[in-house]
Design a protein around this motif. Sequence first.
Motif, PDB file in Angstrom:
ATOM      1  N   PRO A 113      41.598  38.573  49.921  1.00  0.00           N
ATOM      2  CA  PRO A 113      42.950  39.065  49.616  1.00  0.00           C
ATOM      3  C   PRO A 113      43.027  39.753  48.249  1.00  0.00           C
ATOM      4  CG  PRO A 113      42.836  36.690  49.319  1.00  0.00           C
ATOM      5  CD  PRO A 113      41.535  37.095  49.945  1.00  0.00           C
ATOM      6  N   ASN A 114      43.932  40.699  48.159  1.00  0.00           N
ATOM      7  CA  ASN A 114      44.129  41.403  46.895  1.00  0.00           C
ATOM      8  C   ASN A 114      44.706  40.498  45.809  1.00  0.00           C
ATOM      9  OD1 ASN A 114      43.205  43.978  47.686  1.00  0.00           O
ATOM     10  ND2 ASN A 114      45.156  44.391  48.719  1.00  0.00           N
ATOM     11  N   SER A 115      45.219  39.343  46.194  1.00  0.00           N
ATOM     12  CA  SER A 115      45.780  38.424  45.203  1.00  0.00           C
ATOM     13  C   SER A 115      44.734  37.956  44.194  1.00  0.00           C
ATOM     14  CB  SER A 115      46.397  37.212  45.903  1.00  0.00           C
ATOM     15  OG  SER A 115      45.443  36.566  46.732  1.00  0.00           O
ATOM     16  N   ILE A 116      43.449  38.026  44.543  1.00  0.00           N
ATOM     17  CA  ILE A 116      42.402  37.636  43.598  1.00  0.00           C
ATOM     18  C   ILE A 116      42.432  38.522  42.354  1.00  0.00           C
ATOM     19  CG2 ILE A 116      40.594  39.096  44.619  1.00  0.00           C
ATOM     20  CD1 ILE A 116      38.591  36.919  44.043  1.00  0.00           C
ATOM     21  N   ILE A 117      42.832  39.779  42.517  1.00  0.00           N
ATOM     22  CA  ILE A 117      42.926  40.709  41.388  1.00  0.00           C
ATOM     23  C   ILE A 117      44.003  40.237  40.414  1.00  0.00           C
ATOM     24  CG2 ILE A 117      43.337  43.106  40.722  1.00  0.00           C
ATOM     25  CD1 ILE A 117      42.578  43.859  43.647  1.00  0.00           C
ATOM     26  N   THR A 118      45.172  39.877  40.962  1.00  0.00           N
ATOM     27  CA  THR A 118      46.283  39.406  40.134  1.00  0.00           C
ATOM     28  C   THR A 118      45.930  38.100  39.441  1.00  0.00           C
ATOM     29  OG1 THR A 118      47.819  40.440  41.691  1.00  0.00           O
ATOM     30  CG2 THR A 118      48.735  38.835  40.149  1.00  0.00           C
ATOM     31  N   TRP A 119      45.286  37.173  40.160  1.00  0.00           N
ATOM     32  CA  TRP A 119      44.892  35.889  39.555  1.00  0.00           C
ATOM     33  C   TRP A 119      44.022  36.124  38.321  1.00  0.00           C
ATOM     34  CZ3 TRP A 119      42.743  33.563  44.736  1.00  0.00           C
ATOM     35  CH2 TRP A 119      43.810  33.313  45.602  1.00  0.00           C
ATOM     36  N   ARG A 120      42.991  36.944  38.505  1.00  0.00           N
ATOM     37  CA  ARG A 120      42.043  37.140  37.414  1.00  0.00           C
ATOM     38  C   ARG A 120      42.685  37.826  36.226  1.00  0.00           C
ATOM     39  NH1 ARG A 120      38.550  34.758  40.639  1.00  0.00           N
ATOM     40  NH2 ARG A 120      39.945  33.037  40.138  1.00  0.00           N
ATOM     41  N   LYS A 121      43.542  38.796  36.483  1.00  0.00           N
ATOM     42  CA  LYS A 121      44.202  39.487  35.377  1.00  0.00           C
ATOM     43  C   LYS A 121      45.068  38.511  34.591  1.00  0.00           C
ATOM     44  CE  LYS A 121      47.172  43.380  34.166  1.00  0.00           C
ATOM     45  NZ  LYS A 121      47.960  44.552  34.640  1.00  0.00           N
TER      46      LYS A 121
END
Length: 307
Positions: free
Chosen positions: A147-155
């Motif tokens: 999921p693209n949510s991994i990008i938001t988590w890491r940021k």
Amino acid sequence: MTSISLPPGCVTCYFVRHGERVDHIDAEWSYSAPVPYDPPLTAEGSYQARRTGALIYSLEKQAQAEEEEEESAAQVTEYLIVTSPFLRCVQTAEGIFKGFGQSWAKERETSTGGGGGISDPSGAWRIAVEPGLSEVMSESYFSQQVPNSIITWRKRELEASEQRGYGGGGGGGVHYAEGYVPASEQMPHFPENFQNMMARFVSTLDQVVTRQIDQASREAVRARGSLQTRRRVVIFVTHGAGVGSLLWATTQQVGFNDIGYCCVTRARILGRKSSLPLPMFGTSRVPAYSWKVDYNAYSGHLARPSR
């Protein structure tokens, strides 16, 4: 097509694979992990990342000394780490910053010349999440779309960690690169074949470097007449297949199979191959730039000192 020359040393890139991952050491880890496809580093992996930062510090110190001998103006270097959104890569990126900063602080304490001519990393480094550097979305590694949510988590995690610092003499944390425009804003499509992965990495390298050159050019115009010149260093933290693809993009050679944890490759830009616009992201495996590459997948810095 005529190659377009660029100022020597204007962009230097380092390609780094992440450190040792916990699921390759503990076979049981993934059975109880909330996100089994996203393992963290082991303690050894964290050590490898710090050692990689120390190596990059040594290489940068040497490079700046060489360039300042050739230039009449002083060099100011800006550092950007772009990392895959997977946890092991983000932790490796933070470890590289920590190892670089600790080396700088140690030299500042023992030398009358400060940190070897290198500025305090806490003020000169930025970090950004780059989905284009993600793991190959192979069915051998994944069972479904990440999921693209991994990008938001890491940021968010990186923004929250800015105050951690590198220790060993003070210094703040690496700051998130506000305003960074990623080459890709989404996770790669699952499943992904080898050819598409290579095209993704070629595009990511070309777009990140092009933006760095454009920014450097604008700054050069604004600073015309200044006694300082700027160079940019970009550290790409990614996966084994990603390092192999970046080596292909910079050497046009295949067969780099010995890509160990936290191996380091240095690539210094020579010129752009043509003035044509970059192709649409992920549609071409033909790189836009020519490079001088050394330290191919180098891992000699990881050996622990003998007792």
